[in-house]
Design an enzyme around this catalytic site. Structure first.
Site, PDB file in Angstrom:
ATOM      1  CG  ASP A   1      33.438   7.984 -39.151  1.00  0.00           C
ATOM      2  OD1 ASP A   1      34.213   7.247 -39.785  1.00  0.00           O
ATOM      3  OD2 ASP A   1      33.420   8.048 -37.909  1.00  0.00           O
ATOM      4  CG  ASN A   6      34.601  12.197 -27.014  1.00  0.00           C
ATOM      5  OD1 ASN A   6      34.604  11.143 -27.645  1.00  0.00           O
ATOM      6  ND2 ASN A   6      34.363  13.370 -27.593  1.00  0.00           N
ATOM      7  CG  HIS A  36      33.900   9.751 -30.762  1.00  0.00           C
ATOM      8  ND1 HIS A  36      34.694  10.852 -31.016  1.00  0.00           N
ATOM      9  CD2 HIS A  36      34.606   8.701 -31.257  1.00  0.00           C
ATOM     10  CE1 HIS A  36      35.791  10.469 -31.643  1.00  0.00           C
ATOM     11  NE2 HIS A  36      35.768   9.172 -31.801  1.00  0.00           N
ATOM     12  CD  GLU A  43      32.944  13.932 -31.192  1.00  0.00           C
ATOM     13  OE1 GLU A  43      33.122  13.158 -30.229  1.00  0.00           O
ATOM     14  OE2 GLU A  43      33.867  14.276 -31.950  1.00  0.00           O
TER      15      GLU A  43
HETATM   16  C1  F6R Z   1      36.497   6.063 -37.109  1.00  0.00           C
HETATM   17  C2  F6R Z   1      35.527   6.337 -36.053  1.00  0.00           C
HETATM   18  C3  F6R Z   1      35.961   6.777 -34.681  1.00  0.00           C
HETATM   19  C4  F6R Z   1      37.156   6.003 -34.142  1.00  0.00           C
HETATM   20  C5  F6R Z   1      37.566   6.543 -32.777  1.00  0.00           C
HETATM   21  C6  F6R Z   1      38.792   5.832 -32.235  1.00  0.00           C
HETATM   22  O1  F6R Z   1      35.843   5.660 -38.282  1.00  0.00           O
HETATM   23  O2  F6R Z   1      34.389   6.232 -36.305  1.00  0.00           O
HETATM   24  O3  F6R Z   1      34.868   6.631 -33.811  1.00  0.00           O
HETATM   25  O4  F6R Z   1      36.827   4.641 -34.052  1.00  0.00           O
HETATM   26  O5  F6R Z   1      37.826   7.901 -32.870  1.00  0.00           O
HETATM   27  O6  F6R Z   1      39.877   6.113 -33.046  1.00  0.00           O
HETATM   28  P1  F6R Z   1      41.247   5.325 -32.880  1.00  0.00           P
HETATM   29  O7  F6R Z   1      40.972   3.902 -33.203  1.00  0.00           O
HETATM   30  O8  F6R Z   1      42.179   5.966 -33.882  1.00  0.00           O
HETATM   31  O9  F6R Z   1      41.680   5.506 -31.475  1.00  0.00           O
END
Ligand code: F6R
Length: 243
Positions: free
Chosen positions: A59, A125, A127, A132
């Site tokens: 992403d 959440n 994701h 989401e």
């Molecule tokens: C990032 C991504 C997100 C993160 C998730 C957890 O490329 O795709 O799904 O993996 O938000 O983020 P952290 O590791 O910062 O807790």
């Protein structure tokens, strides 16, 4: 598998990446955020060579130019690419206003380079990528609205809540599920509820990571805090790492 620390879990992730590369993996799917940071440190310090490997990121924030300090382009450059250049590295283009054009471009990249090993983090959440709750399980690359919980969680990387982008381009769950192998990394108490729902709950689009229950080759690497809501039944089945 459950470990005492992010470092120990990341060493296991590193072993998987290394073994996949030795077994011929040519395309790595990469994530950003805090969860893979220790893995990237281990990769930077290793003698692994990625010059014949393709990377595809999950992403990118919509509206951030690649050279913005909080863009995922900048993150990848700082965390990995400056030390370990890849043959080709793909991320969505956060400056592309034409969502149809950008998502079609990215989906074609995924068709041309099927992912051998995908690294994932998980949101509070549940994701994965920026898919989401409610995102379709068969989804392809989309421009998505970030959930309030995600904007809140990612505020720590920005100066203020207002500076966090509200949208992102994200690979879809359908594409993530096509990766041959997946490593899911989750650390800290804030992830405990999402991990519990994803591993023990029903497979539902309300809990995006629950779809991973249907993937044949997923390695879930947790620290004790992220595993702290799992039931005794689950804990008796998962491997407790001897560290
Ligand atoms: C990032 C991504 C997100 C993160 C998730 C957890 O490329 O795709 O799904 O993996 O938000 O983020 P952290 O590791 O910062 O807790």
């Amino acid at each position: 598998m459950i470990f005492d620390s992010q470092l120990e879990a990341s060493k296991e992730a590193f072993r998987w990446v290394k073994e996949s590369m030795e077994a011929g993996a040519e395309v790595l799917g990469l994530a950003t955020g805090s969860s893979p940071e220790t893995l990237y440190q281990l990769l930077r310090e290793s003698d692994l060579d990625f010059r014949e490997t393709v990377s595809i990121n999950l992403d990118e924030y919509y509206g951030l130019a690649p050279d913005h300090p909080q863009s995922y382009h900048s993150y990848m450059e700082d965390q990995l690419f400056h030390a370990k250049p890849f043959k080709e590295s793909y991320l969505p283009d956060g400056t592309q206003a034409d969502a149809g054009q950008e998502t079609a471009r990215y989906d074609q990249i995924l068709v041309d380079h099927p992912i051998d090993l995908q690294i994932l983090g998980i949101g509070t959440n549940a994701h994965i990528g920026f898919n989401e709750p409610g995102a379709p399980f068969d989804g392809r690359t989309q421009r998505v609205d970030l959930a309030p919980a995600t904007i809140q969680a990612n505020q720590r990387f920005f100066g203020s809540l207002d500076e966090v982008p509200r949208q992102a381009y994200s690979m879809g769950i359908g594409s993530i599920m096509e990766a041959k192998e997946i490593i899911l990394l989750a650390f800290g108490q804030a992830k405990a509820g999402a991990i519990q729902a994803s591993i023990e709950g029903p497979v539902t689009e309300a809990v995006p990571a629950s779809i991973l229950q249907r993937h044949p080759h997923v390695l879930v690497l947790l620290d004790r805090e992220a595993a702290s809501d799992l039931s005794p039944e689950t804990l008796s089945q998962v491997k407790q790492a001897q560290v």
